[in-house]
Design a protein around this motif. Structure first.
Motif, PDB file in Angstrom:
ATOM      1  N   UNK A  58      -3.312   1.361  -0.624  1.00 11.47           N
ATOM      2  CA  UNK A  58      -4.062   0.150  -0.944  1.00 11.47           C
ATOM      3  C   UNK A  58      -4.138  -0.028  -2.450  1.00 11.47           C
ATOM      4  N   UNK A  59      -4.158  -1.289  -2.856  1.00 11.16           N
ATOM      5  CA  UNK A  59      -4.263  -1.624  -4.272  1.00 11.16           C
ATOM      6  C   UNK A  59      -5.619  -2.256  -4.514  1.00 11.16           C
ATOM      7  N   UNK A  60      -6.316  -1.782  -5.534  1.00 14.66           N
ATOM      8  CA  UNK A  60      -7.678  -2.260  -5.748  1.00 14.66           C
ATOM      9  C   UNK A  60      -7.904  -2.821  -7.124  1.00 14.66           C
ATOM     10  N   UNK A  61      -8.685  -2.120  -7.941  1.00 12.68           N
ATOM     11  CA  UNK A  61      -9.146  -2.641  -9.221  1.00 12.68           C
ATOM     12  C   UNK A  61      -8.014  -2.856 -10.228  1.00 12.68           C
ATOM     13  N   UNK A 120     -12.200 -11.235   1.486  1.00 13.93           N
ATOM     14  CA  UNK A 120     -12.053  -9.968   2.193  1.00 13.93           C
ATOM     15  C   UNK A 120     -10.723  -9.892   2.905  1.00 13.93           C
ATOM     16  N   UNK A 121     -10.045  -8.773   2.744  1.00 11.90           N
ATOM     17  CA  UNK A 121      -8.764  -8.519   3.389  1.00 11.90           C
ATOM     18  C   UNK A 121      -8.941  -7.314   4.300  1.00 11.90           C
ATOM     19  N   UNK A 122      -8.638  -7.492   5.596  1.00 18.62           N
ATOM     20  CA  UNK A 122      -8.786  -6.439   6.594  1.00 18.62           C
ATOM     21  C   UNK A 122     -10.220  -5.915   6.655  1.00 18.62           C
ATOM     22  N   UNK A 123     -11.166  -6.780   6.352  1.00 16.35           N
ATOM     23  CA  UNK A 123     -12.557  -6.401   6.490  1.00 16.35           C
ATOM     24  C   UNK A 123     -13.107  -5.665   5.292  1.00 16.35           C
ATOM     25  N   UNK A 179      -8.990  -5.623  -1.000  1.00 19.60           N
ATOM     26  CA  UNK A 179      -8.067  -4.556  -0.620  1.00 19.60           C
ATOM     27  C   UNK A 179      -6.740  -5.156  -0.190  1.00 19.60           C
ATOM     28  N   UNK A 180      -5.658  -4.726  -0.852  1.00 16.83           N
ATOM     29  CA  UNK A 180      -4.314  -5.237  -0.570  1.00 16.83           C
ATOM     30  C   UNK A 180      -3.405  -4.059  -0.286  1.00 16.83           C
ATOM     31  N   UNK A 181      -2.559  -4.182   0.747  1.00 14.27           N
ATOM     32  CA  UNK A 181      -1.602  -3.127   1.081  1.00 14.27           C
ATOM     33  C   UNK A 181      -0.203  -3.533   0.630  1.00 14.27           C
ATOM     34  N   UNK A 182       0.657  -2.541   0.461  1.00 18.36           N
ATOM     35  CA  UNK A 182       2.027  -2.775   0.003  1.00 18.36           C
ATOM     36  C   UNK A 182       2.902  -3.231   1.168  1.00 18.36           C
ATOM     37  N   UNK A 183       4.026  -3.851   0.837  1.00 17.59           N
ATOM     38  CA  UNK A 183       4.989  -4.251   1.850  1.00 17.59           C
ATOM     39  C   UNK A 183       4.867  -5.672   2.327  1.00 17.59           C
ATOM     40  N   UNK A 184       3.878  -6.408   1.859  1.00 13.55           N
ATOM     41  CA  UNK A 184       3.741  -7.808   2.248  1.00 13.55           C
ATOM     42  C   UNK A 184       3.133  -7.987   3.632  1.00 13.55           C
ATOM     43  N   UNK A 185       3.201  -9.219   4.107  1.00 13.58           N
ATOM     44  CA  UNK A 185       2.598  -9.558   5.398  1.00 13.58           C
ATOM     45  C   UNK A 185       3.430  -9.103   6.594  1.00 13.58           C
ATOM     46  N   UNK A 186       4.694  -8.762   6.380  1.00 10.98           N
ATOM     47  CA  UNK A 186       5.541  -8.356   7.504  1.00 10.98           C
ATOM     48  C   UNK A 186       5.035  -7.065   8.143  1.00 10.98           C
TER      49      UNK A 186
END
Length: 428
Positions: free
Chosen positions: A271-274, A299-302, A306-313
């Motif tokens: 996850x990517x944050x600050x 809010x992302x995923x509650x 918080x953002x995850x790598x790899x995009x929406x796929x």
């Protein structure tokens, strides 16, 4: 020619329930009464009421006959439709072979989804189906040092216990073989790879999935999948979405291979944050701080920002998404022996989501499943509890710590209790 049936008492009662027009004439007579007096009904009132009544009954009977006429079943047309369907299926069988089998039985031979246990009874219960489903993509994401790799290794261990072959892609170059061996992973039977680029990694994954001989593939992690163009070129922030486009194209192909071979693909993600907040501010320096803050507070995923790598796929193709976070430290007297981990089911296509399981991860050993076995077995009466002690197969253990130590030293007994619990908790 269809002969109409005589009007029956059942039909008249149906019409009486349907509306009020049967009483139109009488209602008009009663409505003309003066308060405190009565008016005698005349012959004309009866004729008027009978005329309205008769007109309503004739129209109602006609509508009933038309409704019955629409419900007639024509055997000739049904036979023609069935013959046309069989002709189409025969043509499809010649053109597309196996792909023309338009039947649910082809895709769902059993009523229950085949799964691989996570190594934790609590997490298997939170998932609702007893484990991770085969032939699907699972995303395990969270911050660093939250137990993601440990959970993935436990899944590999459970698959190997049933004779399955597993592959592990250590793209971060961070796997400790001694840790994997202490968890119970058979290193001799584990396929291990560190491809040079994201394209090579995804191609190898697709080839292994197409072979139909691999049960579990672990990619650790998605954040370390670096496209070849980025490896050979200069660092450029403008090309930061290159990995997302690559994952979209690759997962389109890999997902179909997984479904055919019933291979479980686990994507460990970060996850990517600050730090991404600072990047956003650098790229949007002309925007006011309040606008930047409002964009980052979605809010992302509650969870906030918080953002995850790899995009929406990755999110789209994942049947189950597990978010892992540290919940505290485990201490024995004055020594820290492990961490508490909270696993939340963010997405679940096979059971209700948004459930949580709290696990204990011991340093150098992995998930402590003995405490889970004692807790759940006591609830279902498999293990008897007397005050602070436990009765396990005729052996009395004075407290919980001694009972956990006893199960840790007797792996066969722990496995037997686990099988008994799974037979009661899940339909396998």
């Amino acid at each position: 020619m269809r002969v109409p049936r005589p009007f029956s008492f059942a039909a008249s009662s149906l019409l009486l329930r349907a509306g009020r027009p049967l009483c139109t004439g009488w209602e008009s007579s009663w409505s003309s009464l003066r308060p405190g007096g009565f008016r005698r009904l005349t012959k004309n009132d009866g004729i008027k009421s009978f005329g309205l009544h008769g007109r309503f009954l004739s129209s109602a009977v006609q509508s009933l006959m038309e409704h019955e006429k629409d419900q007639l079943y024509d055997d000739g047309k049904a036979a023609e439709k069935e013959a046309a369907l069989q002709s189409a299926l025969t043509q499809l069988a010649g053109d597309f072979d196996k792909e023309s089998m338009l039947s649910l039985r082809r895709f769902f031979v059993s009523h229950y989804t085949p799964v691989i246990s996570t190594g934790s009874l609590k997490l298997d219960l939170a998932l609702g189906i007893g484990g991770l489903p085969k032939g699907r993509i699972i995303e395990i994401f969270g911050k660093e040092a939250s137990g993601k790799t440990t959970l993935a290794l436990h899944v590999v261990k459970e698959a190997q216990k049933h004779g399955g072959y597993c592959a592990y892609f250590d793209l971060e170059n961070s796997l400790d073989p001694s840790l994997a061996e202490s968890i119970g992973v058979d290193l001799e039977g584990l396929l291990f790879a560190r491809p040079s680029s994201a394209e090579n990694s995804l191609s190898v994954i697709n080839t292994l999935a197409n072979s139909g001989s691999i049960d579990v593939i672990v990619v650790d992690s998605v954040a370390a999948l670096v496209p070849e163009l980025e490896l050979k070129g200069v660092v450029d922030l403008a090309a930061q979405d290159m990995q997302s486009r690559l994952m979209t194209k690759a997962l389109n192909k890999i997902y179909y291979s997984l479904v055919r071979s019933q291979t479980l693909l686990i994507l460990v993600n970060q996850t990517k944050g600050s730090e991404w907040r600072n990047l956003w501010k650098a790229e949007n320096h002309d925007m006011p701080e309040s606008s930047v803050r409002s964009n980052l507070k979605k809010p992302i995923s509650g969870h906030l920002g918080e953002v995850t790598c790899g995009g929406n796929a990755v999110k789209f193709y994942s049947a189950i998404r597990l978010r892992m976070s540290r919940a505290g430290l485990l201490q024995t007297e004055d020594e820290i022996t492990g961490i508490g981990v909270s696993v939340q089911v963010i997405k679940n296509k096979l059971a209700p989501a948004m459930k949580k399981a709290d696990l204990h991860v011991e340093f150098g050993r992995g998930i402590r499943h003995e405490a889970e076995i004692l807790e759940i077995a006591s609830q279902y009466g498999i293990v008897s509890r007397e005050q602070n002690g436990y009765w396990i197969q005729g052996e009395y253990l004075r407290d919980k710590l001694e009972a956990e130590q006893y199960l840790a030293e007797n792996d066969s007994l722990a496995d037997e209790l686990t099988r008994t619990l799974r037979s009661q908790l899940f339909r396998t």
